[in-house]
Design an enzyme around this catalytic site. Sequence first.
Site, PDB file in Angstrom:
ATOM      1  N   HIS A  57      -0.171   4.129  -8.389  1.00  0.00           N
ATOM      2  CA  HIS A  57      -1.314   3.277  -8.051  1.00  0.00           C
ATOM      3  C   HIS A  57      -1.075   2.400  -6.820  1.00  0.00           C
ATOM      4  O   HIS A  57      -2.001   1.911  -6.221  1.00  0.00           O
ATOM      5  CB  HIS A  57      -1.798   2.474  -9.263  1.00  0.00           C
ATOM      6  CG  HIS A  57      -0.975   1.265  -9.578  1.00  0.00           C
ATOM      7  ND1 HIS A  57       0.244   1.334 -10.195  1.00  0.00           N
ATOM      8  CD2 HIS A  57      -1.212  -0.047  -9.371  1.00  0.00           C
ATOM      9  CE1 HIS A  57       0.722   0.111 -10.346  1.00  0.00           C
ATOM     10  NE2 HIS A  57      -0.143  -0.750  -9.848  1.00  0.00           N
ATOM     11  N   HIS A  82       6.770   3.180  -6.603  1.00  0.00           N
ATOM     12  CA  HIS A  82       5.940   2.293  -5.776  1.00  0.00           C
ATOM     13  C   HIS A  82       6.604   1.930  -4.436  1.00  0.00           C
ATOM     14  O   HIS A  82       6.019   2.103  -3.375  1.00  0.00           O
ATOM     15  CB  HIS A  82       5.602   1.005  -6.531  1.00  0.00           C
ATOM     16  CG  HIS A  82       4.909   1.236  -7.845  1.00  0.00           C
ATOM     17  ND1 HIS A  82       4.110   2.327  -8.079  1.00  0.00           N
ATOM     18  CD2 HIS A  82       4.890   0.519  -9.005  1.00  0.00           C
ATOM     19  CE1 HIS A  82       3.622   2.263  -9.320  1.00  0.00           C
ATOM     20  NE2 HIS A  82       4.090   1.183  -9.894  1.00  0.00           N
ATOM     21  N   ARG A 100       1.542  -8.344   3.631  1.00  0.00           N
ATOM     22  CA  ARG A 100       1.498  -8.820   2.244  1.00  0.00           C
ATOM     23  C   ARG A 100       0.500  -7.968   1.469  1.00  0.00           C
ATOM     24  O   ARG A 100      -0.702  -8.086   1.632  1.00  0.00           O
ATOM     25  CB  ARG A 100       1.128 -10.291   2.180  1.00  0.00           C
ATOM     26  CG  ARG A 100       1.278 -10.842   0.761  1.00  0.00           C
ATOM     27  CD  ARG A 100       1.396 -12.352   0.732  1.00  0.00           C
ATOM     28  NE  ARG A 100       0.179 -12.940   1.211  1.00  0.00           N
ATOM     29  CZ  ARG A 100       0.094 -14.078   1.908  1.00  0.00           C
ATOM     30  NH1 ARG A 100       1.174 -14.752   2.210  1.00  0.00           N
ATOM     31  NH2 ARG A 100      -1.056 -14.539   2.305  1.00  0.00           N
TER      32      ARG A 100
HETATM   33  C1  BG6 Z   1       3.433  -0.466 -13.073  1.00  0.00           C
HETATM   34  C2  BG6 Z   1       4.696  -0.842 -13.766  1.00  0.00           C
HETATM   35  O1  BG6 Z   1       3.542   0.807 -12.514  1.00  0.00           O
HETATM   36  O2  BG6 Z   1       3.149  -1.394 -12.055  1.00  0.00           O
HETATM   37  C3  BG6 Z   1       4.623  -2.252 -14.307  1.00  0.00           C
HETATM   38  O3  BG6 Z   1       4.958   0.068 -14.821  1.00  0.00           O
HETATM   39  C4  BG6 Z   1       4.186  -3.221 -13.238  1.00  0.00           C
HETATM   40  O4  BG6 Z   1       5.865  -2.644 -14.846  1.00  0.00           O
HETATM   41  C5  BG6 Z   1       2.963  -2.724 -12.513  1.00  0.00           C
HETATM   42  O5  BG6 Z   1       3.918  -4.460 -13.847  1.00  0.00           O
HETATM   43  C6  BG6 Z   1       2.624  -3.599 -11.320  1.00  0.00           C
HETATM   44  O6  BG6 Z   1       1.395  -3.221 -10.786  1.00  0.00           O
HETATM   45  P1  BG6 Z   1       0.514  -4.253  -9.985  1.00  0.00           P
HETATM   46  O7  BG6 Z   1      -0.601  -3.431  -9.447  1.00  0.00           O
HETATM   47  O8  BG6 Z   1       0.071  -5.297 -10.964  1.00  0.00           O
HETATM   48  O9  BG6 Z   1       1.403  -4.823  -8.933  1.00  0.00           O
END
Ligand code: BG6
Length: 489
Positions: A179, A241, A376
């Site tokens: 994501h 990520h 950021r």
């Molecule tokens: C997820 C992780 O993929 O991303 C979580 O499994 C994390 O541990 C989350 O909290 C963070 O996503 P965002 O979009 O809130 O930064």
Amino acid sequence: ENESTVSITVVGASGDLAKKKIFPALFALYYEDCLPKHFTIYGYARSKMTDAELRNMVSKTLTCRIDKRENCSEKMDQFLKRCFYHSGQYDSEENFSQLDKKLKKQEGGRVSNRLFYLSIPPNIFTEAVKCSSLSASSGNGWTRVIVEKPFGRDSESSAVLTKALKQYLAEDQIFRIDHYLGKELVENLSVLRFANLIFEPLWSRRYIRNVQLIFSEDFGTEGRGGYFDNYGIIRDIMQNHLLQILALFAMETPVSLDAEDIRNEKVKVLRSMRPLRLEDVVVGQYKSHSRGGVTYPSYTDDKTVPKDSLTPTFAAAALFIDNARWDGVPFLMKAGKALHNRGAEIRVQFRHVPGNLYNRNFGTDLDRATNELVIRVQPDEAIFLKINNKVPGLGMRLDRSNLNLHYAARYSKEIPDAYERLLLDAIEGERRLFIRSDELDAAWALFTPVLAELEEKKIIPESYPYGSRGPVGAHYLAARYNVRWGDLD
Ligand code: BG6
């Protein structure tokens, strides 16, 4: 006219992700008129529920950016009428074929396109893929399956999963979500690099001293310990990520903006990287800490986490890309839970100005004088460039100031949630922001050896207090490469 229909089946409809992200994102897309004319949404889960109960549940999840808009509740009612529920086991061919019958009925002989979003635990993944492929669309329509990480725990288990998926689906039907790729500023990385003249010429070892990718959360794994303990922060955040951001940041110019061209470049840069070495990693785990009369728990206080767990909730790592552009430039990653703030940033530190006329203005600390580009990603999206500037006045004093693109000030439109963009892309068959299987293999290859070593050697994570800046080891690691971490700001 034989118009087509799209059905979106959320498998695991009562889970956290479905409630927090998937349904709200679908509603936001509906609100913005982005969903096709004939669409249906199905929630699929084990518990017994009626359509009305699902609608009630979905309506409560509406905490998305849309809920403050006018006529939101009216639109919500229309949206909910298109939502249905089907109760079934995730590994039951029979239950999925019942769903198939319902879908067929609603499609009413139109071309049927079917999207399945598998928001379920990894251990039931393959079975669910097998069963949902039984309710694949027949005829001219498409069937696509969105899957969420974890894609295995290492190279080997990931390969097993990929093989299992490919028994039932072609690669172009599989939409692996990361994501972070749906986040506005991550998508903007390519625009920043390739649509501006001034950055790309500087984008190499000649001018860039180091790159930092920082992820920080100010809350722990409370409530998710069961999942998290089996994975840890390296698998949860870094391998996907942060590495995806790195790939987009560092890749060569793609031939075009087509999904395959972009993903080819991402794979190339990942394959040019050295697998992470144990001496280039620092791991940490948070410990209970009291502040302002509140006691924050230790990671191992979670009942679903073993008391002697060595799972890291924090990690810092130094990675290298062995190609002509990036040879010798440290790419430092830092990711942690239960730290002092929440944010995600890319920080690019540039080299010193050679023979700088103004060096004496900075004393012995020349690092203070280097330019830094900060992207950021969240919260409060911004891009700023730290430059040296003369403080107005009669003397000659310099300070660092920001050329600042602050999204909230510059753009009045809200930024969509990552899941909105990704769901829309999946519906439209746009694969650019999804992970291809060779990309996944390359990503695992970088982290698998060190993950195995951490586990085999039972490396004890450095403890850090809940709400702190993380283990000091991270600073020593950076210092070894002459890097000072930038502070989220
Ligand atoms: C997820 C992780 O993929 O991303 C979580 O499994 C994390 O541990 C989350 O909290 C963070 O996503 P965002 O979009 O809130 O930064």
